[in-house]
Design an enzyme around this catalytic site. Structure first.
Site, PDB file in Angstrom:
ATOM      1  N   ASP A  81       0.421  -0.953   0.161  1.00  0.00           N
ATOM      2  CA  ASP A  81       0.135  -0.334   0.041  1.00  0.00           C
ATOM      3  C   ASP A  81       0.596   1.331   0.065  1.00  0.00           C
ATOM      4  O   ASP A  81       2.469   1.524   0.595  1.00  0.00           O
ATOM      5  CB  ASP A  81      -0.662   0.143   1.226  1.00  0.00           C
ATOM      6  CG  ASP A  81      -0.268  -0.342   2.812  1.00  0.00           C
ATOM      7  OD1 ASP A  81       0.965  -0.542   2.527  1.00  0.00           O
ATOM      8  OD2 ASP A  81      -0.883  -0.601   3.264  1.00  0.00           O
ATOM      9  N   ASN A 114      -7.503  -2.743  14.201  1.00  0.00           N
ATOM     10  CA  ASN A 114      -8.910  -3.130  13.917  1.00  0.00           C
ATOM     11  C   ASN A 114      -8.943  -4.061  13.354  1.00  0.00           C
ATOM     12  O   ASN A 114     -10.086  -4.897  12.194  1.00  0.00           O
ATOM     13  CB  ASN A 114      -9.806  -2.450  12.937  1.00  0.00           C
ATOM     14  CG  ASN A 114      -9.308  -1.833  12.165  1.00  0.00           C
ATOM     15  OD1 ASN A 114      -7.616  -2.458  11.630  1.00  0.00           O
ATOM     16  ND2 ASN A 114      -9.513  -0.571  11.815  1.00  0.00           N
ATOM     17  N   HIS A 121      -7.266  -4.735  10.399  1.00  0.00           N
ATOM     18  CA  HIS A 121      -6.867  -4.391   8.982  1.00  0.00           C
ATOM     19  C   HIS A 121      -5.245  -5.368   8.847  1.00  0.00           C
ATOM     20  O   HIS A 121      -4.634  -4.797   9.094  1.00  0.00           O
ATOM     21  CB  HIS A 121      -7.115  -3.272   8.828  1.00  0.00           C
ATOM     22  CG  HIS A 121      -5.552  -2.113   9.137  1.00  0.00           C
ATOM     23  ND1 HIS A 121      -5.730  -0.776   9.065  1.00  0.00           N
ATOM     24  CD2 HIS A 121      -4.328  -2.359   9.277  1.00  0.00           C
ATOM     25  CE1 HIS A 121      -5.020  -0.329   9.815  1.00  0.00           C
ATOM     26  NE2 HIS A 121      -4.083  -1.428   9.400  1.00  0.00           N
ATOM     27  N   GLU A 140      -9.602  -1.452   5.563  1.00  0.00           N
ATOM     28  CA  GLU A 140     -10.493  -1.346   7.050  1.00  0.00           C
ATOM     29  C   GLU A 140     -11.707  -2.332   6.609  1.00  0.00           C
ATOM     30  O   GLU A 140     -12.102  -3.480   5.938  1.00  0.00           O
ATOM     31  CB  GLU A 140     -10.752  -0.476   6.673  1.00  0.00           C
ATOM     32  CG  GLU A 140      -9.781   1.061   6.495  1.00  0.00           C
ATOM     33  CD  GLU A 140      -8.528   0.801   7.400  1.00  0.00           C
ATOM     34  OE1 GLU A 140      -8.486  -0.074   8.709  1.00  0.00           O
ATOM     35  OE2 GLU A 140      -8.163   1.950   8.519  1.00  0.00           O
TER      36      GLU A 140
HETATM   37  C1  F6R Z   1       1.453  -1.987   5.934  1.00  0.00           C
HETATM   38  C2  F6R Z   1      -0.402  -1.987   6.428  1.00  0.00           C
HETATM   39  C3  F6R Z   1      -0.495  -2.310   7.449  1.00  0.00           C
HETATM   40  C4  F6R Z   1       0.160  -2.187   8.545  1.00  0.00           C
HETATM   41  C5  F6R Z   1      -0.436  -2.558   9.950  1.00  0.00           C
HETATM   42  C6  F6R Z   1      -0.267  -2.257  11.027  1.00  0.00           C
HETATM   43  O1  F6R Z   1       1.853  -1.286   5.002  1.00  0.00           O
HETATM   44  O2  F6R Z   1      -0.291  -2.288   5.383  1.00  0.00           O
HETATM   45  O3  F6R Z   1      -1.394  -3.314   7.813  1.00  0.00           O
HETATM   46  O4  F6R Z   1       0.871  -3.822   8.909  1.00  0.00           O
HETATM   47  O5  F6R Z   1      -1.708  -0.947   9.666  1.00  0.00           O
HETATM   48  O6  F6R Z   1       0.978  -1.345  11.072  1.00  0.00           O
HETATM   49  P1  F6R Z   1       2.278  -1.698  12.580  1.00  0.00           P
HETATM   50  O7  F6R Z   1       3.364  -2.661  11.947  1.00  0.00           O
HETATM   51  O8  F6R Z   1       2.582  -0.248  12.634  1.00  0.00           O
HETATM   52  O9  F6R Z   1       2.257  -1.660  13.760  1.00  0.00           O
END
Ligand code: F6R
Length: 237
Positions: A63, A128, A130, A135
């Site tokens: 992403d 959450n 994701h 989301e």
């Molecule tokens: C990042 C992504 C997100 C993160 C998630 C956890 O490319 O796609 O899904 O993996 O938000 O973020 P952290 O690792 O910072 O807790």
């Protein structure tokens, strides 16, 4: 899903690297899907320190924020260069282009993935549930698309931005369907703030309200979590 519970994030990086190395040794791996955020950093440190040769490997990231170009320090392009891509030799690397309009950015990225089917996808998870920036409520058959980030995600990601600097409100992300099509998934989670999401992902119902729960139906997913993230699990792993 095959679950590994480790002591902490450092051990998690080592375990994830061990799984990656095994896949590289056992199969003809050509395309590696990557994630940003804090979670994969210990794995990327292991990859950088290793003598594993990635020079024939194409990388495809999950992403990117809409509106941030690759030189913006909070863009995911920038993050990947900082943590991995400038430190190891890869054949070619792709991240969605946050500066392009939705239609062009998303169709171009789906075409890139069609040409480079992902062998192994590294995933973190949001509080959450994701994965990528999918989301809650994202259809399980979604491909690359634009998302409006939830307040929860914006707040969680504020820590990467300077004070007073706004987190972008939208992002381009591979879809849940794109992720479900990959051959092997390595899902990582560390810390007690991830415990509810991990419980819902592994032991809750498979529901679009918890995007990561789709992985219960994925044929080859490894889950590497620390004891804190595993603390709400009820089954034995
Ligand atoms: C990042 C992504 C997100 C993160 C998630 C956890 O490319 O796609 O899904 O993996 O938000 O973020 P952290 O690792 O910072 O807790």
């Amino acid at each position: 899903m095959e679950v590994f519970i480790v002591k902490d994030e450092q051990e998690g990086g080592k375990k994830a690297f061990e799984l990656l190395e095994k896949e590289f040794n056992d199969k003809d791996i050509q395309v590696l899907g990557l994630a940003t955020g804090s979670t994969p950093e210990s794995l990327y440190r292991e990859m950088v320190a290793s003598d594993l040769d990635f020079s024939d490997i194409v990388t495809v990231n999950l992403d990117e924020y809409v509106g941030l170009d690759e030189n913006h320090p909070q863009s995911y392009h920038y993050f990947m260069n900082e943590h991995l891509l400038s430190k190891k030799d890869f054949k070619e690397s792709f991240v969605p282009d946050g500066m392009k309009e939705e239609e062009e950015a998303t169709s171009e990225y789906d075409e890139i993935i069609r040409q480079h089917p992902i062998d192994i996808q590294i995933l973190g998870i949001g509080q959450n549930g994701h994965i990528g920036f999918n989301e809650p409520g994202t259809p399980f058959d979604s491909t690359t698309h634009k998302v409006t980030l939830t307040q929860n995600t914006i707040e969680a990601n504020q820590r990467f931005f300077e004070e007073g600097e706004e987190v972008p409100k939208s992002a381009y992300t591979m879809g849940v369907g794109t992720i479900m099509d990959v051959d092997t998934v390595i899902l990582l989670a560390y810390g007690d703030h991830k415990a509810d999401a991990i419980k819902a992902t592994l032991e809750g119902p498979v529901t679009e309200e918890v995007p990561a729960s789709a992985l219960q139906n994925h044929p080859h997913t490894y889950v590497v979590i620390d004891q804190a993230a595993a603390s709400k699990l009820e089954k034995d792993y």
